[in-house]
Design a protein around this motif. Structure first.
Motif, PDB file in Angstrom:
ATOM      1  N   ALA A 132      27.037  30.158  45.089  1.00  0.00           N
ATOM      2  CA  ALA A 132      28.445  29.718  45.518  1.00  0.00           C
ATOM      3  C   ALA A 132      28.492  28.889  46.737  1.00  0.00           C
ATOM      4  O   ALA A 132      29.373  28.192  46.752  1.00  0.00           O
ATOM      5  N   ILE A 133      27.740  29.275  47.626  1.00  0.00           N
ATOM      6  CA  ILE A 133      27.483  28.628  48.982  1.00  0.00           C
ATOM      7  C   ILE A 133      27.114  26.990  48.792  1.00  0.00           C
ATOM      8  O   ILE A 133      27.896  26.217  49.252  1.00  0.00           O
ATOM      9  N   PHE A 134      26.220  27.057  48.187  1.00  0.00           N
ATOM     10  CA  PHE A 134      25.530  25.658  47.777  1.00  0.00           C
ATOM     11  C   PHE A 134      27.085  24.986  46.941  1.00  0.00           C
ATOM     12  O   PHE A 134      26.968  23.583  47.135  1.00  0.00           O
ATOM     13  N   ALA A 135      27.833  25.295  46.021  1.00  0.00           N
ATOM     14  CA  ALA A 135      28.762  24.799  45.270  1.00  0.00           C
ATOM     15  C   ALA A 135      29.809  24.299  46.267  1.00  0.00           C
ATOM     16  O   ALA A 135      30.108  23.138  46.072  1.00  0.00           O
ATOM     17  N   PHE A 136      30.521  25.356  47.133  1.00  0.00           N
ATOM     18  CA  PHE A 136      31.582  24.833  47.770  1.00  0.00           C
ATOM     19  C   PHE A 136      31.133  23.631  48.976  1.00  0.00           C
ATOM     20  O   PHE A 136      31.741  23.172  49.586  1.00  0.00           O
ATOM     21  N   ALA A 137      29.605  23.872  49.497  1.00  0.00           N
ATOM     22  CA  ALA A 137      29.323  23.304  50.512  1.00  0.00           C
ATOM     23  C   ALA A 137      29.127  21.790  50.257  1.00  0.00           C
ATOM     24  O   ALA A 137      29.614  20.835  51.085  1.00  0.00           O
ATOM     25  N   VAL A 139      36.352  24.342  44.780  1.00  0.00           N
ATOM     26  CA  VAL A 139      36.123  24.840  46.109  1.00  0.00           C
ATOM     27  C   VAL A 139      36.297  26.301  46.095  1.00  0.00           C
ATOM     28  O   VAL A 139      35.900  27.336  46.704  1.00  0.00           O
ATOM     29  N   THR A 140      37.733  26.473  45.862  1.00  0.00           N
ATOM     30  CA  THR A 140      38.551  27.653  46.194  1.00  0.00           C
ATOM     31  C   THR A 140      37.843  28.904  45.104  1.00  0.00           C
ATOM     32  O   THR A 140      37.513  30.130  45.633  1.00  0.00           O
ATOM     33  N   ILE A 141      37.438  28.312  43.959  1.00  0.00           N
ATOM     34  CA  ILE A 141      36.553  29.403  43.187  1.00  0.00           C
ATOM     35  C   ILE A 141      35.398  29.762  43.855  1.00  0.00           C
ATOM     36  O   ILE A 141      34.928  30.970  43.600  1.00  0.00           O
ATOM     37  N   ALA A 142      34.571  28.819  44.307  1.00  0.00           N
ATOM     38  CA  ALA A 142      33.572  28.891  44.983  1.00  0.00           C
ATOM     39  C   ALA A 142      33.569  29.950  45.924  1.00  0.00           C
ATOM     40  O   ALA A 142      32.845  30.683  46.318  1.00  0.00           O
ATOM     41  N   PHE A 162      25.759  22.746  40.538  1.00  0.00           N
ATOM     42  CA  PHE A 162      25.691  24.313  40.845  1.00  0.00           C
ATOM     43  C   PHE A 162      27.065  24.871  40.311  1.00  0.00           C
ATOM     44  O   PHE A 162      26.927  26.268  40.273  1.00  0.00           O
ATOM     45  N   GLY A 163      28.013  24.153  40.150  1.00  0.00           N
ATOM     46  CA  GLY A 163      29.061  24.877  39.280  1.00  0.00           C
ATOM     47  C   GLY A 163      28.722  25.455  37.932  1.00  0.00           C
ATOM     48  O   GLY A 163      29.215  26.348  37.727  1.00  0.00           O
ATOM     49  N   PHE A 164      28.047  24.612  37.231  1.00  0.00           N
ATOM     50  CA  PHE A 164      27.478  24.852  35.880  1.00  0.00           C
ATOM     51  C   PHE A 164      26.572  26.053  35.888  1.00  0.00           C
ATOM     52  O   PHE A 164      26.487  27.176  35.217  1.00  0.00           O
ATOM     53  N   LEU A 165      25.583  26.034  36.828  1.00  0.00           N
ATOM     54  CA  LEU A 165      24.668  27.015  36.964  1.00  0.00           C
ATOM     55  C   LEU A 165      25.323  28.328  37.441  1.00  0.00           C
ATOM     56  O   LEU A 165      24.955  29.553  37.152  1.00  0.00           O
ATOM     57  N   ASN A 166      26.257  28.441  38.494  1.00  0.00           N
ATOM     58  CA  ASN A 166      27.196  29.409  38.704  1.00  0.00           C
ATOM     59  C   ASN A 166      27.919  30.161  37.386  1.00  0.00           C
ATOM     60  O   ASN A 166      27.933  31.220  37.151  1.00  0.00           O
ATOM     61  N   PHE A 167      28.308  29.143  36.593  1.00  0.00           N
ATOM     62  CA  PHE A 167      28.786  29.721  35.351  1.00  0.00           C
ATOM     63  C   PHE A 167      27.781  30.503  34.631  1.00  0.00           C
ATOM     64  O   PHE A 167      28.054  31.648  33.945  1.00  0.00           O
ATOM     65  N   ILE A 168      26.496  29.903  34.211  1.00  0.00           N
ATOM     66  CA  ILE A 168      25.532  30.735  33.519  1.00  0.00           C
ATOM     67  C   ILE A 168      25.158  32.002  34.228  1.00  0.00           C
ATOM     68  O   ILE A 168      24.859  32.833  33.605  1.00  0.00           O
ATOM     69  N   LEU A 169      25.049  31.819  35.616  1.00  0.00           N
ATOM     70  CA  LEU A 169      24.652  32.936  36.367  1.00  0.00           C
ATOM     71  C   LEU A 169      25.767  34.455  36.146  1.00  0.00           C
ATOM     72  O   LEU A 169      25.274  35.173  36.065  1.00  0.00           O
ATOM     73  N   TRP A 170      26.818  33.858  36.229  1.00  0.00           N
ATOM     74  CA  TRP A 170      27.982  34.839  36.314  1.00  0.00           C
ATOM     75  C   TRP A 170      28.273  35.435  34.688  1.00  0.00           C
ATOM     76  O   TRP A 170      28.373  36.510  34.344  1.00  0.00           O
ATOM     77  N   ALA A 171      28.107  34.590  33.816  1.00  0.00           N
ATOM     78  CA  ALA A 171      28.214  34.758  32.397  1.00  0.00           C
ATOM     79  C   ALA A 171      26.880  35.650  31.879  1.00  0.00           C
ATOM     80  O   ALA A 171      27.212  36.636  31.153  1.00  0.00           O
TER      81      ALA A 171
END
Length: 260
Positions: free
Chosen positions: A3-8, A75-78, A174-183
């Motif tokens: 998440a940090i990498f996504a919003f940064a 960014v808010t989601i991240a 990183f956004g789609f990686l976060n989706f895979i991680l959370w899913a």
């Protein structure tokens, strides 16, 4: 960390492009027109001056488009995903008993994980589309079309430097990686809930079958009564028991009496 990498990579972006307008009258040319833009990509508020190649007069132009909604949503989601992950980590480590109390903690965790998975998918898809539009709006060839001087063939308009979008591309990844991680984490959180434990229990039909199988066995029958094998008279004196014909029932006591 994801998440940090996504919003940064998205929220900390700033870039720019450079154009050159070489007028027929060299004194009116401007070979270094710098246009800078940054997050949240309200490009319609990015203004710059360009020569008109008609005397010393210059025109004030701006880029086209407002892509702040998709960028800010991403960014808010991240940021909220990072804060929730940090809070959940503290609860997992220091408040494990309260987390499992009444199964309320795992259920809340499961619901929040599902919601964040859906938000990551929507936010990443929206930002991917927004980034595509940002690339088009900041393409030097597209920006040159906004200048009146570039519509005259006697003037030469060229792109000098294009904006670097590598960090924005990384943010989408990183956004789609976060989706895979959370899913994928949905399954692990689901195993902590009572729904998973109740699904592992034996259904009532299976329990009834097992109890009936025990009742049909020799444990609940009157095996020690008159029908059983231990209380039948002369069971040790019959031929079929242990292959010795009446060895214990008749011969033994008679020989013993004769010896006496």
């Amino acid at each position: 960390l994801f998440a940090i990498f996504a919003f940064a990579t998205c929220g900390g972006y700033s870039g720019g492009l450079r154009l050159s307008v070489d007028c027929a009258n060299k004194s009116e040319s401007d070979l270094n027109i710098d246009i800078a833009f940054a997050y949240p990509f309200r490009l319609h508020q990015v203004n710059f001056d360009a020569p008109t190649c008609e005397g010393k007069r210059r025109e004030k132009l701006s880029l086209i488009g407002d892509f702040s909604s998709s960028a800010e949503f991403f960014v808010t989601i991240a940021v909220f995903a990072f804060l929730y992950s940090l809070a959940a980590t503290v609860v997992y480590i220091f408040f494990q008993n309260k987390y499992r109390e009444n199964n309320r903690g795992p259920l809340i965790d499961f619901i929040v994980t599902v919601v964040f998975s859906f938000l990551w998918l929507v936010g990443s898809s929206a930002w991917a589309k927004g980034l595509s539009d940002v690339k088009i709006a900041t393409d030097p060839d597209e920006v040159l079309l906004l200048m009146s001087a570039c519509k005259q063939q006697s003037n030469k308009c060229l792109p000098v430097r294009s904006p670097v979008m590598s960090s924005l591309n990384t943010s989408v990844v990183f956004g789609f990686l976060n989706f895979i991680l959370w899913a994928g984490n949905i399954w692990f959180v689901f195993k902590e809930t009572g729904w998973h434990s109740s699904g592992q229990r034996h259904p009532p039909d299976t329990m009834e079958k097992q109890s009936s199988s025990y009742n049909q066995g020799g444990y609940n029958q009157d095996s020690y009564g008159p029908a059983g094998g231990y209380n039948q008279p002369g069971s040790y004196g019959q031929v079929g028991d242990y292959g010795q014909p009446q060895s214990y029932g008749q011969s033994g006591p008679t020989s013993f009496a004769n010896q006496i």
